[in-house]
Design a protein around this motif. Structure first.
Motif, PDB file in Angstrom:
ATOM      1  N   GLY A 200       0.800  -1.241  -0.204  1.00  0.00           N
ATOM      2  CA  GLY A 200       0.185  -0.110   0.125  1.00  0.00           C
ATOM      3  C   GLY A 200       0.706   1.273   0.031  1.00  0.00           C
ATOM      4  O   GLY A 200       0.560   2.447  -0.589  1.00  0.00           O
ATOM      5  N   PHE A 201       1.846   1.234   0.722  1.00  0.00           N
ATOM      6  CA  PHE A 201       2.845   2.802   0.837  1.00  0.00           C
ATOM      7  C   PHE A 201       3.605   2.758  -0.490  1.00  0.00           C
ATOM      8  O   PHE A 201       3.806   4.136  -0.579  1.00  0.00           O
ATOM      9  N   SER A 202       3.457   1.861  -1.210  1.00  0.00           N
ATOM     10  CA  SER A 202       4.221   2.190  -2.646  1.00  0.00           C
ATOM     11  C   SER A 202       3.282   2.252  -3.960  1.00  0.00           C
ATOM     12  O   SER A 202       3.770   2.795  -4.823  1.00  0.00           O
ATOM     13  N   ASN A 203       2.096   1.969  -3.520  1.00  0.00           N
ATOM     14  CA  ASN A 203       1.141   1.915  -4.636  1.00  0.00           C
ATOM     15  C   ASN A 203       1.077   3.550  -5.352  1.00  0.00           C
ATOM     16  O   ASN A 203       0.719   3.709  -6.392  1.00  0.00           O
ATOM     17  N   GLY A 204       1.055   4.399  -4.333  1.00  0.00           N
ATOM     18  CA  GLY A 204       0.885   5.710  -4.671  1.00  0.00           C
ATOM     19  C   GLY A 204       1.904   6.320  -5.679  1.00  0.00           C
ATOM     20  O   GLY A 204       1.732   6.965  -6.482  1.00  0.00           O
ATOM     21  N   SER A 205       3.168   5.974  -5.460  1.00  0.00           N
ATOM     22  CA  SER A 205       4.555   6.198  -6.464  1.00  0.00           C
ATOM     23  C   SER A 205       4.338   5.602  -7.780  1.00  0.00           C
ATOM     24  O   SER A 205       5.052   6.140  -8.626  1.00  0.00           O
ATOM     25  N   ASN A 206       3.620   4.660  -7.956  1.00  0.00           N
ATOM     26  CA  ASN A 206       3.237   4.041  -9.227  1.00  0.00           C
ATOM     27  C   ASN A 206       1.836   4.017  -9.736  1.00  0.00           C
ATOM     28  O   ASN A 206       1.476   3.420 -10.729  1.00  0.00           O
ATOM     29  N   GLN A 207       1.222   4.880  -8.924  1.00  0.00           N
ATOM     30  CA  GLN A 207      -0.348   4.973  -9.416  1.00  0.00           C
ATOM     31  C   GLN A 207      -0.594   5.176 -10.858  1.00  0.00           C
ATOM     32  O   GLN A 207      -1.361   4.631 -11.685  1.00  0.00           O
ATOM     33  N   THR A 208       0.168   6.361 -11.521  1.00  0.00           N
ATOM     34  CA  THR A 208      -0.153   6.637 -12.765  1.00  0.00           C
ATOM     35  C   THR A 208       0.418   5.388 -13.945  1.00  0.00           C
ATOM     36  O   THR A 208      -0.342   5.393 -14.693  1.00  0.00           O
ATOM     37  N   VAL A 209       1.347   4.834 -13.519  1.00  0.00           N
ATOM     38  CA  VAL A 209       1.832   3.771 -14.378  1.00  0.00           C
ATOM     39  C   VAL A 209       0.718   2.570 -14.345  1.00  0.00           C
ATOM     40  O   VAL A 209       0.354   2.045 -15.185  1.00  0.00           O
ATOM     41  N   MET A 210       0.235   2.236 -12.928  1.00  0.00           N
ATOM     42  CA  MET A 210      -0.669   1.236 -12.986  1.00  0.00           C
ATOM     43  C   MET A 210      -1.901   1.272 -13.691  1.00  0.00           C
ATOM     44  O   MET A 210      -2.520   0.567 -14.052  1.00  0.00           O
TER      45      MET A 210
ATOM     46  N   SER B 249     -13.597  -4.584 -19.426  1.00  0.00           N
ATOM     47  CA  SER B 249     -13.980  -4.251 -18.247  1.00  0.00           C
ATOM     48  C   SER B 249     -15.044  -3.110 -18.156  1.00  0.00           C
ATOM     49  O   SER B 249     -14.591  -2.009 -18.495  1.00  0.00           O
ATOM     50  N   GLY B 250     -16.330  -3.036 -17.579  1.00  0.00           N
ATOM     51  CA  GLY B 250     -17.015  -2.256 -17.454  1.00  0.00           C
ATOM     52  C   GLY B 250     -16.785  -1.159 -16.164  1.00  0.00           C
ATOM     53  O   GLY B 250     -17.361  -0.677 -15.926  1.00  0.00           O
ATOM     54  N   VAL B 251     -15.571  -1.768 -15.323  1.00  0.00           N
ATOM     55  CA  VAL B 251     -15.259  -1.211 -14.134  1.00  0.00           C
ATOM     56  C   VAL B 251     -13.840  -0.498 -14.524  1.00  0.00           C
ATOM     57  O   VAL B 251     -12.842  -1.005 -14.850  1.00  0.00           O
ATOM     58  N   ALA B 252     -13.619   0.897 -14.200  1.00  0.00           N
ATOM     59  CA  ALA B 252     -12.227   1.439 -14.241  1.00  0.00           C
ATOM     60  C   ALA B 252     -11.682   1.448 -13.162  1.00  0.00           C
ATOM     61  O   ALA B 252     -11.896   0.791 -12.146  1.00  0.00           O
ATOM     62  N   GLY B 253     -10.213   1.110 -13.577  1.00  0.00           N
ATOM     63  CA  GLY B 253      -9.343   0.738 -12.497  1.00  0.00           C
ATOM     64  C   GLY B 253      -7.934   0.793 -13.196  1.00  0.00           C
ATOM     65  O   GLY B 253      -7.562   1.521 -14.054  1.00  0.00           O
TER      66      GLY B 253
ATOM     67  N   ALA C 239      -9.981 -11.112 -11.909  1.00  0.00           N
ATOM     68  CA  ALA C 239      -8.672 -11.422 -12.308  1.00  0.00           C
ATOM     69  C   ALA C 239      -8.371 -10.637 -13.201  1.00  0.00           C
ATOM     70  O   ALA C 239      -8.937 -10.143 -14.286  1.00  0.00           O
ATOM     71  N   GLY C 240      -6.858 -10.582 -13.659  1.00  0.00           N
ATOM     72  CA  GLY C 240      -6.189  -9.857 -14.554  1.00  0.00           C
ATOM     73  C   GLY C 240      -6.352  -8.415 -14.417  1.00  0.00           C
ATOM     74  O   GLY C 240      -6.463  -7.501 -15.642  1.00  0.00           O
ATOM     75  N   GLU C 241      -6.402  -7.683 -13.297  1.00  0.00           N
ATOM     76  CA  GLU C 241      -6.651  -6.470 -13.220  1.00  0.00           C
ATOM     77  C   GLU C 241      -5.747  -5.569 -13.441  1.00  0.00           C
ATOM     78  O   GLU C 241      -5.973  -4.308 -13.303  1.00  0.00           O
ATOM     79  N   SER C 242      -4.530  -6.182 -13.347  1.00  0.00           N
ATOM     80  CA  SER C 242      -3.158  -5.280 -13.530  1.00  0.00           C
ATOM     81  C   SER C 242      -2.217  -6.041 -14.257  1.00  0.00           C
ATOM     82  O   SER C 242      -1.653  -7.258 -13.998  1.00  0.00           O
TER      83      SER C 242
END
Length: 347
Positions: free
Chosen positions: A121-131, A146-150, A253-256
């Motif tokens: 969690g603490f590092s997700n923010g640093s790569n959020q744009t890429v992810m 997918s009908g769900v943004a993410g 599944a397959g969300e990233s």
């Protein structure tokens, strides 16, 4: 015969209602013949498009190997690891993330922060744009959007072998037979079965993000847990097959493409492609991204192509694999150096 109708001193031909109905029926029959052919043609085009994506990934794998001297791992120790001047992997970064430069996404690669474990969690923010970046090369057009943004979704998964264990276990030698093994980096010389005899990457359908509907990209969640480490692969397949259809399931599944783990970008050869048996995890669901990587279970290659899946071998050659392939052959194609070189020809 059509009726003759007088209009302004001229005779005009007019069709009767019966003749019009017959004409409509004929057109309907023709459409019934033509439409399936058009749909098949479109799907064939999507399948080829999907195969070309896998070819790009296969080329990237070999470019990466030529540059670094080994193929990317699916997991290594946390922190930044270097060979000379090159960072090559960090805990839970997927091979897709490692090969962004080889896939002509240099700017995105340069934007990745490879310092911390990407699933924490603490590092997700640093790569959020890429992810959050959706990349066409990781998506198969045959799958439903997918009908769900993410996060950027993913259809292409890296093979860990004919084993339900994502982590290499000393007690289970078969867990380190695949071309992508946790905490290990393989060179081309490590593929004694031959690069052309080892499947590296194949397809998996994404989850439908609908818990109430059981879709082919979903997988069941089980209480098997550590018990699975004490039994054989076939026993785990059997236990997964005996699960109730009402068992809890994961629909994301397959969300990233960014992360490793069965949930994100790995699969195995425990079952044949497009197996009728539902896939399953040996772990129960957790909301934390780190726990959602999924380390153990049966996660098969799957597609909407009909009849099989696309796959790329470690030498970069891509083929369509029929779902009727014998399980022993499919498992043989999943190993790197098990001595089970399998004679295989594309259909």
């Amino acid at each position: 015969m059509p009726n003759l109708v007088r209009a302004e001193g001229r005779l005009q031909r007019a069709f009767t209602l019966i003749e019009l109905l017959v004409a409509v029926a004929i057109v309907g029959v023709l459409i019934g013949f033509v439409l399936p052919a058009v749909q098949r043609t479109r799907e064939a085009s999507r399948r080829i498009y999907c195969l070309n994506h896998l070819k790009q990934i296969g080329l990237a794998l070999n470019s990466y190997s030529s540059l670094h001297g080994f193929y990317p791992a699916i997991n290594s120790v946390s922190g930044t690891v270097r060979v000379g001047a090159h960072r090559y992997s960090v805990h839970y970064f997927s091979p897709s993330a490692r090969m962004l430069s080889e896939l002509s996404h240099i700017n995105i690669y340069n934007a990745v922060n490879f310092t911390f474990s990407p699933s924490e969690g603490f590092s997700n923010g640093s790569n959020q744009t890429v992810m959050l970046t959706s990349l066409e090369v990781f998506l198969c057009p045959s799958d439903r959007a997918s009908g769900v943004a993410g996060f950027g979704r993913n259809n292409y998964h890296y093979n860990v072998g004919p084993t339900p264990w994502y982590l290499a276990l000393d007690s289970r030698p078969e867990s380190s037979l695949g071309p992508f093994t946790t905490h290990r980096f393989y060179q081309s010389s490590d593929f004694s079965d031959g690069l052309s005899n080892t499947v590296g990457v194949s397809e998996r359908i994404q989850g439908d993000w609908t818990k109430e509907v059981r879709g082919p990209g979903d997988y069941l969640l089980t209480p098997i847990g550590d018990h699975g480490k004490r039994v054989s692969t076939d026993r785990i397949v059997l236990e997964c097959g005996n699960l109730s259809e009402n068992s809890k399931r994961e629909s994301r599944a397959g969300e990233s493409w960014f992360l490793s783990g069965f949930h994100f970008s790995n699969y195995n050869h425990c079952l044949r492609p497009n197996a009728t048996q539902f896939d399953c995890s040996l772990d129960t669901a957790r909301e934390d991204m780190h726990q959602r990587t999924m380390h153990e279970g049966v996660f098969s290659a799957r597609s909407y192509h009909g009849g099989g899946v696309n796959a790329v071998f470690m030498d970069g050659s891509a083929q369509f694999i029929r779902e009727s392939i014998h399980l022993s052959v499919w498992r043989g194609l999943a190993t790197r150096s098990n001595g089970d070189i399998t004679a295989f020809a594309s259909p």
